[in-house]
Design a protein around this motif. Structure first.
Motif, short mmCIF file in Angstrom:
data_model
loop_
_atom_site.label_atom_id
_atom_site.label_comp_id
_atom_site.label_asym_id
_atom_site.label_seq_id
_atom_site.Cartn_x
_atom_site.Cartn_y
_atom_site.Cartn_z
N GLN A 138 13.62 -4.75 -2.65
CA GLN A 138 12.70 -3.91 -1.87
C GLN A 138 11.30 -4.51 -1.84
N TRP A 139 10.89 -5.15 -2.93
CA TRP A 139 9.57 -5.79 -2.96
C TRP A 139 9.50 -6.98 -2.02
N GLU A 140 10.59 -7.67 -1.82
CA GLU A 140 10.55 -8.95 -1.09
C GLU A 140 11.09 -8.88 0.33
N ASP A 141 11.61 -7.75 0.75
CA ASP A 141 12.20 -7.66 2.08
C ASP A 141 11.15 -7.94 3.15
N PRO A 142 11.32 -9.00 3.95
CA PRO A 142 10.28 -9.37 4.92
C PRO A 142 10.15 -8.41 6.10
N THR A 143 11.07 -7.47 6.24
CA THR A 143 11.01 -6.53 7.36
C THR A 143 10.61 -5.12 6.95
N SER A 144 10.54 -4.85 5.63
CA SER A 144 10.27 -3.47 5.22
C SER A 144 9.45 -3.31 3.95
N ALA A 145 9.20 -4.38 3.21
CA ALA A 145 8.54 -4.23 1.91
C ALA A 145 7.17 -3.58 2.03
N PHE A 146 7.01 -2.49 1.34
CA PHE A 146 5.77 -1.72 1.33
C PHE A 146 5.32 -1.33 2.75
N ALA A 147 6.28 -1.26 3.64
CA ALA A 147 6.03 -0.79 5.00
C ALA A 147 6.93 0.38 5.34
N VAL A 148 8.07 0.47 4.67
CA VAL A 148 9.02 1.57 4.86
C VAL A 148 9.25 2.22 3.50
N ALA A 149 9.04 3.50 3.41
CA ALA A 149 9.13 4.20 2.13
C ALA A 149 10.51 4.05 1.49
N THR A 150 10.52 3.90 0.19
CA THR A 150 11.76 3.85 -0.59
C THR A 150 11.88 5.15 -1.38
N PRO A 151 13.02 5.41 -2.01
CA PRO A 151 13.19 6.67 -2.75
C PRO A 151 12.16 6.89 -3.85
N GLY A 152 11.59 5.82 -4.39
CA GLY A 152 10.62 5.96 -5.47
C GLY A 152 9.23 6.33 -5.00
N TRP A 153 9.01 6.37 -3.70
CA TRP A 153 7.71 6.81 -3.18
C TRP A 153 7.69 8.33 -3.19
N MET A 154 6.91 8.89 -4.07
CA MET A 154 6.86 10.34 -4.22
C MET A 154 6.05 11.01 -3.12
N TRP A 155 5.02 10.30 -2.63
CA TRP A 155 4.17 10.81 -1.55
C TRP A 155 3.71 9.62 -0.74
N TYR A 156 3.86 9.71 0.56
CA TYR A 156 3.37 8.64 1.43
C TYR A 156 2.90 9.25 2.74
N VAL A 157 2.14 8.47 3.49
CA VAL A 157 1.70 8.88 4.82
C VAL A 157 2.20 7.83 5.81
N HIS A 158 2.06 8.13 7.10
CA HIS A 158 2.73 7.31 8.12
C HIS A 158 1.83 7.09 9.33
N TYR A 159 1.92 5.89 9.89
CA TYR A 159 1.22 5.57 11.13
C TYR A 159 2.15 5.79 12.32
N ASP A 160 1.70 6.58 13.28
CA ASP A 160 2.43 6.77 14.53
C ASP A 160 1.84 5.87 15.60
N ALA A 161 2.72 5.28 16.40
CA ALA A 161 2.26 4.37 17.44
C ALA A 161 1.33 5.06 18.44
N GLU A 162 1.55 6.36 18.67
CA GLU A 162 0.81 7.07 19.69
C GLU A 162 -0.68 7.20 19.39
N ASN A 163 -1.04 7.24 18.11
CA ASN A 163 -2.45 7.48 17.79
C ASN A 163 -3.06 6.43 16.87
N MET A 164 -2.43 5.28 16.71
CA MET A 164 -3.00 4.26 15.82
C MET A 164 -3.91 3.33 16.60
N ARG A 165 -4.83 2.71 15.89
CA ARG A 165 -5.79 1.77 16.48
C ARG A 165 -5.34 0.34 16.17
#
Length: 549
Positions: free
Chosen positions: A283-310
């Motif tokens: 999970q740490w090394e995945d070039p398509t998702s590491a620290f970009a897609v939440a894993t089960p150990g993330w207790m709280w996270y927030v998310h960027y939506d394409a519609e309102n991001m800069r």
């Protein structure tokens, strides 16, 4: 049907006001949703609650426009804390790193700077969002449903966390570079759902003990509300395990180590029961998702939506060098070499930072190519944070990331230190070794009988684990471990970064912005001292910068 549609429209407008009001006003207005509206349309109330999470990733949150590139809501705190620790250096052009002043404070860092204004008012904008939800619910009423109580509990937990951030950033810690004696123990003013604009004109900085009591009160309410039948639909807002986790963080800051250990363990147990586990090497090394897609150990996270991001003010564009938008690929974020050298070769976390020997050292994974790794990247470049789906070119795809706020790993490390203080060094060492050998480095074997050594080792592991996330900063500010950025072989890019500070850097005590000072007579003469130029680089290798006290 027409009547019901009309009612729905009116309620939707009421909730829309609350949501947009998170930005427009700091203090409550009478147009907020009522208890009756909340119960009549709980789905709209839930949407308003989710607005707290949305605001945590809103680009240009405070100014509403492209005024300063650190105006990034919650992610600004992640980068700011990492920079203050001295754990991140630009590998390429430092001028593209708008956060560098948190690392160097050689330019204006005082009360009239962005570095006072933006952190302070980001916290209060987020507090306002939580206050709007809290103010719409009557927890004393027997008619308030368990779902509405649960949602209110999430808002109370979020508010507690925002005030915890404010306490950590603005409560001054003694140091040899600035005199904080006149404001020692003061945090920030408390603004609740009941605070009026008139109140705010004479609203003092509350003492440490009072702020801790206020935060814990919010968390007690959150715990009660979330202990019922309500089950949060996602981890985009705090659940009960996160409430315990925030309590652990607050107690640790308060140096109540017995309670910090207690609540860290409660958070671990509850989160684990719901499927949370520390992140794996894959999970740490995945070039398509590491620290970009939440894993089960993330207790709280927030998310960027394409519609309102800069396109510029988004997290991935600032921290993932593979992203070919925003500033990261221009300044090339790197880990401090001395911290990198503390990561054992047997610890898989070392493999997301580029060794000078590149592929001779490790077969690095990337969504770019081998030539990019060898020729474009700088030594110690951090590949911890990736673009979603490996899309390095389109910010509206690659930047739609999840952003961790709390991971279960933090609770294990809090527990190790807190148990070491409250139950004995040997037991703390056992817990640290158990976490590390089980989840990070099978060859790890730390041993000490000295409490201070244990605390500093836990801090080191937190700095490695949460590089870029910033979660180690409160522990560093509490422990005052010394900051060494000029040493033989440093990868600090210029003299302004090459500073060695005894205890802490003086800019770890942020100033309250002049706008608030001028508006609030109760804090007019109670600001933290300006740390600008309190330390000037380069500090000679092997020496600390001389103090002024």
């Amino acid at each position: 049907m027409k009547k019901m549609n009309k009612i729905y429209s009116l309620l939707a407008l009421a909730f829309a006001f609350v949501l947009t009001g998170c930005i427009d006003e700091t203090f409550p207005e009478s147009d907020s949703a009522t208890q009756e509206q909340v119960e009549a349309l709980p789905s709209a109330f839930e949407a308003t609650l989710r607005g707290i999470s949305a605001k945590m990733t809103e680009g240009y949150l405070v100014y509403g426009d492209q005024v300063h590139e650190t105006d990034m809501s919650y992610p600004q705190f992640m980068l700011a804390q990492t920079e203050m620790l001295g754990d991140i250096f630009p590998g390429d052009e430092p001028g593209y790193d708008w956060y560098q002043n948190y690392n160097t404070f050689s330019r204006n860092f005082g009360e009239d700077s962005y570095f006072a204004y933006l952190p302070f008012f980001t916290i209060y904008q987020l507090v306002k969002c939580a206050n709007d939800v809290i103010g719409a619910v009557d927890l004393e009423s027997s008619e308030t449903s368990s779902d509405v109580r649960g949602m209110a509990g999430q808002a109370y937990a979020a508010r507690a966390f925002f005030y915890y951030l404010g306490m950590v950033f603005f409560e001054p810690v003694e140091n040899i570079y600035t005199d904080v004696s006149a404001v020692k123990g003061l945090t920030i003013p408390i603004v609740t759902e009941k605070t009026t604009q008139e109140d705010a004109k004479n609203n003092p900085r509350v003492p440490h003990d009072e702020m801790v009591k206020f935060i814990l009160s919010d968390l007690d309410i959150a715990e009660q509300c979330l202990s019922g039948d309500y089950k949060p639909s996602s981890k985009l807002l705090p659940n009960l395990a996160v409430v315990y986790g925030i309590k652990a963080k607050v107690y640790l800051w308060d140096e109540d180590y017995a309670n910090a250990a207690k609540y860290a363990r409660m958070a671990i147990d509850l989160a684990t029961a719901n499927g949370a586990t520390p992140m794996t090497a894959a999970q740490w090394e995945d070039p398509t998702s590491a620290f970009a897609v939440a894993t089960p150990g993330w207790m709280w996270y927030v998310h960027y939506d394409a519609e309102n991001m800069r396109n510029l003010a988004n997290w991935t564009g600032w921290i993932a060098p593979e992203a070919q938008w925003s500033y990261s690929y221009l300044y090339m974020p790197c880990i401090d070499r001395s911290l990198y050298d503390k990561i054992a070769k047997t610890d898989f976390r070392k493999n997301v930072f580029l060794h000078p020997d590149r592929y001779k050292y490790y077969n690095y994974k990337t969504s770019m190519n081998e030539k990019w790794i060898k020729e474009t990247c700088k030594d110690y470049t951090a590949l911890k944070f990736r673009c979603v789906g490996g899309n390095t070119g389109d910010y509206a795809v690659g930047g739609t990331s999840d952003v961790p706020v709390m991971r279960i790993e933090e609770m294990y490390l809090i527990e190790a230190e807190a148990v070491g203080v409250s139950q004995g060094v040997a037991e703390g060492v056992r817990l640290l070794n158990n976490f590390m050998t089980t989840y990070r480095d099978p060859a790890y074997n730390y041993n000490t009988s000295v409490l201070r050594n244990l605390q500093l080792e836990v801090l080191t592991q937190m700095r490695i684990e949460f590089w870029g996330e910033g979660n180690a900063f409160p522990s560093a500010k509490r422990l005052k471990p010394d900051v060494i950025q000029n040493y033989s072989g440093t990868n600090a890019p210029s003299d302004i970064y090459k500073i060695n500070c005894k205890g802490i850097k003086p800019n770890w005590n942020l100033c309250i912005p002049i706008y608030e000072i001028n508006s609030n007579r109760a804090i007019k003469d109670h600001n933290n001292p300006n740390p600008t130029l309190a330390v000037e680089g380069p500090t000679p290798i092997g020496q600390f910068a001389p103090g002024n006290n």
